[in-house]
Design a protein around this motif. Structure first.
Motif, PDB file in Angstrom:
ATOM      1  N   ASP A 206      25.429  46.666  32.319  1.00 33.42           N
ATOM      2  CA  ASP A 206      24.804  47.585  31.359  1.00 33.42           C
ATOM      3  C   ASP A 206      23.307  47.706  31.622  1.00 33.42           C
ATOM      4  OD1 ASP A 206      25.012  49.304  29.044  1.00 33.42           O
ATOM      5  OD2 ASP A 206      23.980  47.740  27.900  1.00 33.42           O
ATOM      6  N   ARG A 209      22.687  49.891  34.628  1.00 37.62           N
ATOM      7  CA  ARG A 209      22.832  51.324  34.354  1.00 37.62           C
ATOM      8  C   ARG A 209      21.631  51.856  33.588  1.00 37.62           C
ATOM      9  NH1 ARG A 209      28.255  54.512  32.192  1.00 37.62           N
ATOM     10  NH2 ARG A 209      27.431  56.604  32.586  1.00 37.62           N
ATOM     11  N   HIS A 210      21.132  51.085  32.650  1.00 40.70           N
ATOM     12  CA  HIS A 210      19.927  51.508  31.936  1.00 40.70           C
ATOM     13  C   HIS A 210      18.725  51.589  32.880  1.00 40.70           C
ATOM     14  CE1 HIS A 210      22.091  50.732  28.117  1.00 40.70           C
ATOM     15  NE2 HIS A 210      21.198  51.565  27.616  1.00 40.70           N
ATOM     16  N   ASN A 212      18.968  52.562  35.790  1.00 41.78           N
ATOM     17  CA  ASN A 212      19.304  53.643  36.736  1.00 41.78           C
ATOM     18  C   ASN A 212      19.354  53.114  38.164  1.00 41.78           C
ATOM     19  OD1 ASN A 212      20.025  56.262  37.395  1.00 41.78           O
ATOM     20  ND2 ASN A 212      17.895  56.922  37.694  1.00 41.78           N
ATOM     21  N   ASP A 234      31.485  47.524  18.933  1.00 42.21           N
ATOM     22  CA  ASP A 234      30.028  47.407  18.954  1.00 42.21           C
ATOM     23  C   ASP A 234      29.671  46.150  19.737  1.00 42.21           C
ATOM     24  OD1 ASP A 234      27.321  47.274  18.548  1.00 42.21           O
ATOM     25  OD2 ASP A 234      27.418  47.380  16.368  1.00 42.21           O
ATOM     26  N   ARG A 236      26.609  45.330  20.890  1.00 45.61           N
ATOM     27  CA  ARG A 236      25.198  44.919  20.809  1.00 45.61           C
ATOM     28  C   ARG A 236      25.081  43.487  20.322  1.00 45.61           C
ATOM     29  NH1 ARG A 236      23.206  49.803  17.073  1.00 45.61           N
ATOM     30  NH2 ARG A 236      25.090  49.081  16.022  1.00 45.61           N
ATOM     31  N   ALA A 240      24.765  47.858  25.007  1.00 41.86           N
ATOM     32  CA  ALA A 240      24.147  48.871  24.143  1.00 41.86           C
ATOM     33  C   ALA A 240      25.131  50.005  23.874  1.00 41.86           C
ATOM     34  CB  ALA A 240      22.878  49.413  24.801  1.00 41.86           C
ATOM     35  N   ASN A 241      24.851  50.778  22.854  1.00 46.51           N
ATOM     36  CA  ASN A 241      25.710  51.907  22.516  1.00 46.51           C
ATOM     37  C   ASN A 241      25.315  53.183  23.249  1.00 46.51           C
ATOM     38  OD1 ASN A 241      27.420  50.513  20.821  1.00 46.51           O
ATOM     39  ND2 ASN A 241      26.210  50.908  18.997  1.00 46.51           N
ATOM     40  N   THR A 242      24.567  53.043  24.331  1.00 43.55           N
ATOM     41  CA  THR A 242      24.138  54.205  25.112  1.00 43.55           C
ATOM     42  C   THR A 242      25.248  54.707  26.018  1.00 43.55           C
ATOM     43  OG1 THR A 242      21.939  53.173  25.166  1.00 43.55           O
ATOM     44  CG2 THR A 242      22.307  55.082  26.597  1.00 43.55           C
ATOM     45  N   PHE A 243      25.844  53.807  26.791  1.00 43.78           N
ATOM     46  CA  PHE A 243      26.867  54.179  27.763  1.00 43.78           C
ATOM     47  C   PHE A 243      28.208  53.550  27.371  1.00 43.78           C
ATOM     48  CE2 PHE A 243      22.806  53.883  30.192  1.00 43.78           C
ATOM     49  CZ  PHE A 243      22.656  55.243  30.458  1.00 43.78           C
ATOM     50  N   ARG A 245      30.397  54.466  25.457  1.00 38.15           N
ATOM     51  CA  ARG A 245      30.771  54.490  24.037  1.00 38.15           C
ATOM     52  C   ARG A 245      32.209  54.958  23.846  1.00 38.15           C
ATOM     53  NH1 ARG A 245      26.153  57.979  21.247  1.00 38.15           N
ATOM     54  NH2 ARG A 245      26.495  59.162  23.163  1.00 38.15           N
TER      55      ARG A 245
END
Length: 434
Positions: A206, A209-210, A212, A234, A236, A240-243, A245
């Motif tokens: 994760d 990916r954040h 990049n 969830d 977290r 994170a709930n960015t990718f 989801r």
């Protein structure tokens, strides 16, 4: 007060119906291709040794689970073929035909810094070797998935157990391994779900990916182990709930002994959201009419309206001579009494809630409906429960409110308090029981 006397014909019909249901529970179901979840939201379990057919059948009608994790490949499996008395391609096909979905799990090379007391195989610190090991593992995972009947487009799940992320060299090997594994599986036209502790590989991927991270092949689904006993996705602060989801699984309670249908199994509990979760299909009409009504009122001679038209249509589809006019006429009376007679009921020339319940529930009866299921049988179940007096929304998705309504209905008619709609529920509905 309603009479407690039941006509002999009705008692015989009920007895014969129960005998029929008992025989149907053991009958083979329709053929279906083994599949991992594609667009689903509901519950899954995994266990080291795949249960017997008898246990799976009992859990199918009694448990909330629709998805089962199976250990199909990998040199670090504890539950390999030698310890699996039931798992086989034939077992998978049989369960698929009964509605089960699967998580094919590959437990191969583990982190090089993995607990040294374990007998699991470890990937190399050398990144070139780690990449080669990952490609070999990916080929094995895909071959095994295909052998068990999973076609291209399905997912295989890479199991990377917890490791110390503070060891930089170890972390580099793990990330290289995951990248190469995903790339190779994608080349074989399968998808990848990454299983790991939330604080280990899940968090590492994760973060990548954040950040990049360029040139990295990310998994399609994230299956995080975090035993907080919360049945949600969830992740977290680890995920994170960015990718992801729409594509994540949460293993939230581990190594717990659970019994359904009198069969106890020690399992890990999971909640699943894949493809954004279960999506309702369009409700089917009958005679051009939407069969879902806000309420199903009692009807008799002189009644008119859309509900009369629906009643006439349902009677006609059930093989009784009714004309679809929207006005209760003499032919409607005859059709209603004919249908009541077929159930062994007194011919009252009226349509009350029991008759609506029986009529609306007619149709093909699945082995079991439960959380996450969609389609025509779910619409039919929900509207029938509404006619039977339960408070339920007709959404076409077997959701939490539907499970509550089913459990309440089961109690009302003397069935075990499961949250699944099995053939005993359908038999009670089709007998007009409330």
């Amino acid at each position: 007060m309603r009479s407690t006397l039941v006509p002999i014909a009705r008692r015989l019909a009920v007895v014969l119906g129960l005998l029929l249901v008992a025989s149907m529970l053991a009958a083979p179901a329709h053929a279906a291709k083994p599949s991992s979840p594609k667009r689903f939201g509901g519950y899954a379990f995994d266990t080291c040794v795949s249960p017997s057919n008898e246990v799976m059948d009992a859990w199918n009608v009694a448990s909330p689970y629709t998805v089962v994790g199976i250990y199909t490949s990998g040199n670090s499996r504890y539950c390999d073929e030698s310890k699996q008395p039931h798992l086989s391609p034939a077992w998978v096909q049989r369960q698929a035909s009964r509605g089960w979905l699967f998580l094919p799990i590959h437990v191969g090379y583990q982190a090089p810094c993995f607990d040294s007391k374990s007998s699991k195989e470890r990937m190399s610190y050398d990144l070139t070797k780690a990449r080669a090991q990952a490609r070999a593992d990916a080929d094995e995972a895909v071959r095994s998935a295909a052998r068990y009947g999973f076609a291209k487009g399905n997912a295989v799940y890479l199991d990377i157990e917890w490791y110390d992320r503070g060891n930089a060299r170890c972390s580099a090997s793990v990330m290289t391994f995951i990248d190469a594994f995903v790339q190779r599986v994608h080349q074989r036209d399968y998808k990848v779900g990454l299983y790991s502790s939330a604080s280990a590989a899940i968090q590492a991927v994760d973060e990548a990916r954040h950040a990049n991270r360029k040139g990295f092949d990310f998994p399609d689904q994230m299956w995080f182990a975090w035993t907080n006993r919360k049945a949600n996705t969830d992740g977290r602060p680890y995920l994170a709930n960015t990718f992801w989801r729409r594509d994540r699984l949460h293993q939230y309670h581990n190594n717990v002994a659970v019994s359904y249908g009198g069969r106890k199994v020690t399992i890990d509990k999971n909640v699943v959201t894949v493809g954004g979760g279960s999506k309702a299909k369009k409700e089917q009409k009958v005679c051009g009419i939407t069969p879902t009504l806000k309420r199903y009122r009692s009807l008799k001679a002189g009644s008119r309206g859309g509900d009369v038209k629906l009643l006439q249509c349902l009677l006609k589809r059930a093989g009784h001579r009714a004309t679809v006019t929207g006005r209760w006429n003499a032919r409607t009376t005859k059709a209603v009494n004919s249908y009541r007679a077929s159930l062994g009921w007194k011919q009252t020339s009226s349509a009350s809630r029991p008759l609506w319940t029986a009529l609306l529930s007619r149709g093909k009866t699945p082995i079991a409906l439960k959380r996450g299921k969609v389609g025509e049988p779910v619409h039919r179940l929900q509207r029938t429960l509404r006619a039977a007096g339960q408070s339920v929304q007709v959404t076409g998705i077997y959701d939490a409110r539907t499970a509550v309504a089913v459990r309440a209905y089961r109690r009302n008619v003397g069935l075990p308090g499961y949250q699944t709609a099995d053939r005993r529920v359908w038999a009670a509905l089709q007998a007009g029981r409330r």
